[in-house]
Design an enzyme around this catalytic site. Structure first.
Site, PDB file in Angstrom:
ATOM      1  N   GLY A   1      -6.651   4.842  -0.684  1.00  0.00           N
ATOM      2  CA  GLY A   1      -7.989   4.888  -0.117  1.00  0.00           C
ATOM      3  C   GLY A   1      -8.825   3.721  -0.598  1.00  0.00           C
TER       4      GLY A   1
ATOM      5  CE1 TYR B   1      -3.423   2.786   0.328  1.00  0.00           C
ATOM      6  CE2 TYR B   1      -2.170   3.496   2.242  1.00  0.00           C
ATOM      7  CZ  TYR B   1      -3.143   3.731   1.289  1.00  0.00           C
ATOM      8  OH  TYR B   1      -3.835   4.913   1.289  1.00  0.00           O
TER       9      TYR B   1
END
Length: 521
Positions: free
Chosen positions: A63, A56
């Site tokens: 998001g 990530y």
């Protein structure tokens, strides 16, 4: 412009550093230790970026879009797209000092070695600050969770050579032109860097630090004006005795009472509450001044504690944990960007400011009412009936207090979910900070009106032979020397009130008192 240097290390910054950079134009530089730490963290990111597994913020979207794995050839575009899309603020530009504080605090986190940016990113941020280039950041756009995303994105865009910015003279000009003038190369963002530039509580924290500094001045100013009013109303200083405040041991209360007591030392006006119109006790707005201001002082102490903790923090998501595993480090998602700790204290301070303004207005009203002022003329007018005196000055003060009460409604109790319910609870800390800035300025004006009324009342007492305390006399003299006029026939009042506001806001009121009292709390 103060050109002394603030050195940013790997372990946070101080409130004094923030004020020096934001308000005094101090230059910033990165310590060698910080640069080494930034480079070490970048090695972790580069290693993870080379792996086929998605990570990530390094090789994924953001998001609610974090499920997509981004191939290496698209990652620079990913970072540019992130910054451009998040630079979505609207409304008027916020103040230069707010933007400088925001940029400095983001740089503080970049220097922590927890974000994974390359040293060039941090060095370019420092160069922008030192060049006096200020990105245009808008009033609206931050929900105070995932940090102050839109405000920080507007700053990150300038690092890329895009967006809007003002030069040292305050004129908004093309960013590429501003950077070229100062020899600053735009940054081509790489993995993780766009995210690292926008994921922090920096805007709300910067405004908290500045509000704490301003309120420290205003709490002391309010103690001074409360003492002026007590004296002008011929009240008693016996309620300020240290032994009374020792049995309710709130430190702020004791400090406020001591400030007032020192202001009134040697007064020939206090203690006359048993003379022509005997009073057993002064009204609450006089007698309880230390309790109300003291509660605000203790709230300020708590806010400063929270600010100091945040100043020592590295706020980003994900963060780099160096030496966290066999490969030398790892990247972990977290929720440290949530603005709740900062948002709460911003709201607490707005409540304290409203109450302090409220009690100051009640004291002013008492000075103007002939039925409660113990011998002062109605509205402190020169020729009551022909002159209206300070009647409408109190109206203005009351309007300010009314707005202070509206501004005290907490922002941090609100939350509007965003990002397709991925970010389903937000802090509204930026909004809390923006309204607190208005509250602080309003409070300064409220205190200024009390000061203006109380100094006029003391002049009237002096005409009748009353002798003010040396400290209050020094304040009265300094106010008049500043150009704020005193008792007399009605005149255009707005310039005097504005002068009184500047006198309070600049700290001149506190400095004048301290020429006699010595340092006040």
């Amino acid at each position: 412009m103060d050109m002394h240097n603030v050195v940013i290390g790997a372990h946070g910054a101080s409130a004094e550093d923030v004020l020096a950079v934001a308000r005094a134009g101090a230059r910033v530089e990165l310590s060698a230790e910080a640069v080494e730490g930034v480079a070490a963290a970048r090695e972790v990111i580069d290693a993870l970026a080379a792996k086929p597994e998605p990570v990530y913020g390094v090789s994924t979207g953001f998001g609610a879009l974090a499920v997509r794995h981004i191939s290496p050839e698209l990652r620079a575009q990913l970072q540019r797209s992130l910054v451009r899309s998040h630079a979505a603020g609207m409304g008027p530009a916020v103040e230069r000092e707010v933007v400088r504080a925001l940029m400095f605090l983001r740089l503080k986190t970049l220097a922590s070695g927890r974000t994974g940016v390359r040293p060039v990113v941090a060095e370019t941020m420092a160069a922008l600050l030192n060049a006096g280039i200020t990105p245009v950041v808008h009033e609206y756009g931050s929900l105070g969770c995932s940090g102050d995303l839109a405000p920080l994105a507007h700053c990150a865009q300038v690092l890329m050579g895009e967006g809007e910015a003002a030069g040292p003279d305050g004129t908004v000009r093309p960013v590429a032109e501003l950077l070229a003038e100062h020899g600053i190369e735009p940054v081509e963002l790489r993995e993780k860097e766009g995210l690292a530039l926008i994921n922090g509580t920096d805007g709300m924290l910067g405004m908290l630090v500045m509000a704490c500094a301003d309120l420290a001045n205003l709490f002391t100013s309010a103690d001074i004006t409360a003492a002026l009013t007590l004296e002008a109303l011929l009240g008693t200083g016996s309620v300020l005795a240290p032994e009374l405040h020792a049995i309710r041991p709130h430190p702020g209360q004791a400090a406020s009472a001591d400030n007032m007591l020192r202001m009134l030392a040697g007064s020939g006006l206090t203690g006359h509450h048993q003379d022509d119109a005997p009073r057993v006790q002064d009204a609450y707005s006089i007698r309880c001044a230390p309790q109300v201001a003291g509660a605000g002082r203790d709230t300020l102490s708590h806010a400063r504690l929270v600010a100091d903790r945040e100043l020592a923090a590295a706020v980003d998501n994900p963060v780099v944990l160096v030496n966290g595993d066999r490969d030398g480090g790892r990247v972990e998602s977290n929720g440290n960007f949530h603005g709740a700790p900062v948002g709460y204290v911003l709201d607490f301070l707005a409540i304290a400011a409203a109450d302090l303004g409220s009690i100051a207005e009640r004291r002013t009203d008492r000075l103007l009412d002939k039925n409660r002022s113990h011998g002062l003329p109605p509205f402190l007018a020169d020729d009551p009936g022909v002159d209206s005196g300070l009647m409408i000055a109190q109206y203005t003060q009351a309007a300010l207090v009314s707005e202070l009460k509206r501004l005290a409604v907490p922002a941090s109790v609100d939350s509007i979910p965003s990002s397709a319910m991925q970010e389903d609870h937000v802090s509204m800390g930026w909004s809390a900070a923006r309204k607190l800035r208005t509250a602080v300025d309003n409070l300064a004006r409220v205190i200024a009106v009390e000061m203006y009324a109380a100094t006029r009342a003391l002049e009237i007492r002096a005409i009748g032979g009353g002798q003010p305390a040396p400290a209050t006399a020094a304040v009265l003299a300094a106010v008049r020397e500043s150009g704020v006029q005193g008792a007399g026939r009605d005149r255009f009042l707005a310039p005097d009130l504005e002068g009184a506001y500047r006198f309070v806001r600049s700290g001149a009121l506190v400095r004048a008192a301290q020429t006699v009292t010595g340092p006040l709390a």
